[in-house]
Design a protein around this motif. Structure first.
Motif, short mmCIF file in Angstrom:
data_model
loop_
_atom_site.label_atom_id
_atom_site.label_comp_id
_atom_site.label_asym_id
_atom_site.label_seq_id
_atom_site.Cartn_x
_atom_site.Cartn_y
_atom_site.Cartn_z
N THR A 59 -28.89 -42.57 -9.03
CA THR A 59 -27.58 -42.39 -8.64
C THR A 59 -27.35 -42.89 -6.93
O THR A 59 -26.52 -43.42 -6.63
CB THR A 59 -26.96 -41.08 -8.83
OG1 THR A 59 -27.36 -40.59 -10.10
CG2 THR A 59 -25.32 -40.96 -8.58
N ASN A 77 -14.41 -42.22 -2.86
CA ASN A 77 -14.83 -41.61 -4.12
C ASN A 77 -15.83 -40.49 -3.96
O ASN A 77 -16.66 -40.67 -3.29
CB ASN A 77 -15.46 -42.60 -4.98
CG ASN A 77 -15.59 -42.12 -6.54
OD1 ASN A 77 -16.28 -40.97 -6.60
ND2 ASN A 77 -15.40 -42.93 -7.41
N PHE A 79 -17.60 -38.56 -5.59
CA PHE A 79 -19.03 -38.80 -6.35
C PHE A 79 -20.07 -39.54 -5.69
O PHE A 79 -21.08 -39.21 -5.38
CB PHE A 79 -18.62 -39.40 -7.72
CG PHE A 79 -19.73 -39.67 -8.63
CD1 PHE A 79 -20.70 -38.66 -8.97
CD2 PHE A 79 -20.37 -40.78 -8.75
CE1 PHE A 79 -21.89 -38.93 -9.92
CE2 PHE A 79 -21.48 -41.34 -9.34
CZ PHE A 79 -22.36 -40.24 -9.91
N TYR A 80 -19.44 -40.75 -5.25
CA TYR A 80 -20.32 -41.65 -4.31
C TYR A 80 -20.75 -40.88 -3.05
O TYR A 80 -21.79 -40.79 -2.49
CB TYR A 80 -19.63 -43.10 -4.05
CG TYR A 80 -19.52 -43.79 -5.35
CD1 TYR A 80 -20.62 -43.86 -6.09
CD2 TYR A 80 -18.48 -44.67 -5.67
CE1 TYR A 80 -20.38 -44.75 -7.43
CE2 TYR A 80 -18.08 -45.33 -6.57
CZ TYR A 80 -19.16 -45.34 -7.65
OH TYR A 80 -18.85 -46.08 -8.79
N LYS A 148 -24.79 -37.86 -15.66
CA LYS A 148 -23.95 -37.55 -14.67
C LYS A 148 -22.96 -36.37 -15.05
O LYS A 148 -22.40 -35.63 -14.32
CB LYS A 148 -23.06 -38.69 -14.14
CG LYS A 148 -24.09 -39.56 -13.37
CD LYS A 148 -24.65 -39.14 -12.19
CE LYS A 148 -26.21 -38.56 -12.35
NZ LYS A 148 -26.81 -37.91 -11.45
N ARG A 151 -24.92 -33.11 -14.88
CA ARG A 151 -25.54 -33.11 -13.54
C ARG A 151 -26.87 -33.12 -13.72
O ARG A 151 -27.72 -32.34 -12.92
CB ARG A 151 -25.16 -31.88 -12.75
CG ARG A 151 -23.66 -31.91 -12.76
CD ARG A 151 -23.06 -30.38 -12.09
NE ARG A 151 -21.93 -30.61 -11.25
CZ ARG A 151 -20.55 -30.53 -12.00
NH1 ARG A 151 -20.66 -30.48 -13.14
NH2 ARG A 151 -19.59 -30.52 -10.97
N PHE B 138 -19.54 -44.22 -14.76
CA PHE B 138 -19.19 -42.74 -14.55
C PHE B 138 -18.55 -42.98 -13.09
O PHE B 138 -17.38 -42.17 -12.98
CB PHE B 138 -20.39 -42.02 -14.74
CG PHE B 138 -20.08 -40.52 -14.16
CD1 PHE B 138 -19.63 -39.53 -15.08
CD2 PHE B 138 -20.27 -39.90 -12.86
CE1 PHE B 138 -19.55 -38.04 -14.91
CE2 PHE B 138 -19.66 -38.67 -12.72
CZ PHE B 138 -19.41 -37.69 -13.58
N GLY B 139 -19.27 -43.50 -12.02
CA GLY B 139 -18.55 -43.14 -10.88
C GLY B 139 -17.24 -43.75 -10.64
O GLY B 139 -16.01 -43.35 -10.01
N TYR B 142 -14.84 -41.49 -12.27
CA TYR B 142 -14.78 -40.24 -11.61
C TYR B 142 -13.33 -39.65 -11.18
O TYR B 142 -13.40 -38.26 -11.59
CB TYR B 142 -15.93 -40.08 -10.30
CG TYR B 142 -16.06 -38.54 -9.95
CD1 TYR B 142 -16.92 -37.78 -10.60
CD2 TYR B 142 -15.48 -38.16 -8.77
CE1 TYR B 142 -17.00 -36.46 -10.32
CE2 TYR B 142 -15.70 -36.80 -8.30
CZ TYR B 142 -16.36 -35.88 -9.08
OH TYR B 142 -16.68 -34.73 -8.82
N GLU B 146 -13.08 -36.02 -12.84
CA GLU B 146 -13.26 -35.20 -12.12
C GLU B 146 -13.02 -33.48 -12.57
O GLU B 146 -13.75 -32.73 -12.46
CB GLU B 146 -12.47 -35.23 -10.78
CG GLU B 146 -13.04 -34.52 -9.45
CD GLU B 146 -12.47 -34.81 -8.23
OE1 GLU B 146 -11.39 -35.81 -8.35
OE2 GLU B 146 -12.61 -34.18 -7.21
N VAL B 149 -15.48 -32.65 -15.37
CA VAL B 149 -16.72 -32.29 -14.88
C VAL B 149 -16.87 -31.01 -13.98
O VAL B 149 -18.09 -30.33 -14.06
CB VAL B 149 -17.16 -33.74 -13.96
CG1 VAL B 149 -18.46 -33.35 -13.06
CG2 VAL B 149 -16.99 -35.02 -14.63
#
Lengths: 192, 195
Positions: A59, A77, A79-80, A148, A151, B138-139, B142, B146, B149
């Motif tokens: 990741t 974002n 997540f990133y 993802k 987790r 996924f990213g 997201y 969100e 998740v």
């Protein structure tokens, strides 16, 4: 230096088996290998207060690649951003990235010592190499999304979270086995 | 209480990366020793001909579980400083299912695909490319995912807390289940490997 050690180990392993006239060494007893793996995990808990992992390192690679290609897009974002700010100084200066580098070395060393390092594609006799590689990519993709959502993967959740008795990790682990058994019949031509 | 060493500040960030590299070597070594660099060996678990995955995984879990339990019992490790992942029940159940699908379709999980790649398995390398493609997908999704998740957040809850029993009892139950499982695995293998 590591490369020299690895090459020497591979030569020594190959030479020993050549003299004995045998192929690759048999795998270790599963319970013994399990104890070894468990002690590595225990050492990680005692040293670091955290467990092992694998998917997180990839990741970090994806997050860095996205940021390199489209910095504003990545920074917008969450997540990133989580992975871009994961390390100290640089996203690659993180526990999991260095652990996965070790994973490569450890796997290679063990394979070299046992004479198991070989360029090949793992598959059953009833599927083409191209078909197998296509399914490997597809399976990897499913696992990328799944790990993802959850987790973590088999290392971070099932193994490490399981050993500290996390509820989510045990639910996750049961679902991994359930999912794989549920689909096994349909992809049997790939393996059997 | 002297451990976890990192949490007690016995070494810093830079040193932790060296340790990460070293434990990674041990991790990779034992995965390969067990045969986990081979997709055929791994997937045999799901055709019941070779239950090495179950045996290795549960032996590793009970080894680490018993180790951490005893070390905390004799006061060497502060268990409250050992990271317990937060439980997000719904996404973890769905994620686990997708991971299981990916395991039998792709032949590896992320850690074992690294070992497969390191020992020359080209399908392991392609699996890793797929893994990164999946993470990228996924990213990109997201913002849409969100809410799901982060749903069903139960915090860092453990089995003894959820079941309202002592830590030691759950440790005992897991070890007992594993031992019964190992015994059963032997029977299953003898039956299916013969066919």
């Amino acid at each position: 230096m590591a490369a020299t050690v690895a090459t020497e180990a591979m030569k020594a392993g190959a030479a020993a088996r050549h003299e004995a006239g045998t192929g690759p060494a048999p795998y270790m007893n599963p319970y013994l290998a399990g104890v070894g793996l468990g002690l590595v995990l225990l050492a990680t808990f005692v040293l670091m207060g955290r467990g092992l992992g694998a998917s997180g390192a990839f990741t970090s690679v994806v997050a860095v690649a996205v940021e390199a290609a489209a910095p504003e897009h990545a920074r917008a974002n969450e997540f990133y951003v989580g992975y871009l700010e994961n390390g100290f100084g640089h996203p690659f200066k993180s526990f999991l990235v260095f652990e996965v580098l070790g994973l490569i070395v450890g796997g290679f060393l063990s394979g070299a010592l046992a004479g198991r390092n070989r360029r090949t594609v793992e598959k059953g006799p009833r599927i083409s190499t191209r078909g197998r590689l296509g399914l490997a990519f597809l399976g990897g993709g499913l696992m990328g999304v799944g790990s993802k959502l959850a987790r973590g993967c088999t290392s971070g959740q099932a193994l490490s979270g399981g050993a500290v008795l996390s509820v989510g990790s045990w639910a996750f682990m049961l679902m991994v086995f359930a999912g794989a058994y549920a689909l096994a019949y349909f992809v049997r031509r790939q393996w059997l | 209480m002297i451990a976890p060493f990192f949490k007690y500040g016995l070494f810093g960030d830079e040193a932790s990366l060296i340790l990460a590299f070293l434990v990674g070597i041990g991790f990779g070594f034992f995965l390969e020793r067990a045969g986990f660099g081979s997709a055929r060996k791994l997937t045999a678990q799901f055709y019941l001909t070779d239950l090495t995955v179950f045996k290795v995984m549960f032996t590793a879990i009970i080894t680490a579980l018993l180790g951490i339990f005893y070390l905390s019992w004799i006061g060497w490790v502060d268990l409250s400083l050992v990271y317990v992942p937060n439980t997000y029940l719904a996404p973890q159940i769905l994620g686990g299912l997708l991971l299981g699908f990916g395991f039998i379709v792709g032949g590896y999980c992320p850690g074992t695909s690294v070992v497969g790649t390191a020992t020359g398995r080209f399908d392991g390398f392609i699996f890793l490319l797929g893994l990164m493609a999946g993470i990228f997908a996924f990213g990109e999704a997201y913002p849409l995912l969100e809410g799901f998740v982060n749903s069903t957040d139960l915090g860092p809850i453990t089995l003894p807390e959820a079941l309202h029993v002592s830590y030691g009892l759950v440790v005992f139950a897991v070890v007992a289940l594993a031992v019964v499982g190992f015994w059963g695995a032997g029977i299953v293998e003898r039956r299916f490997a013969a066919r």
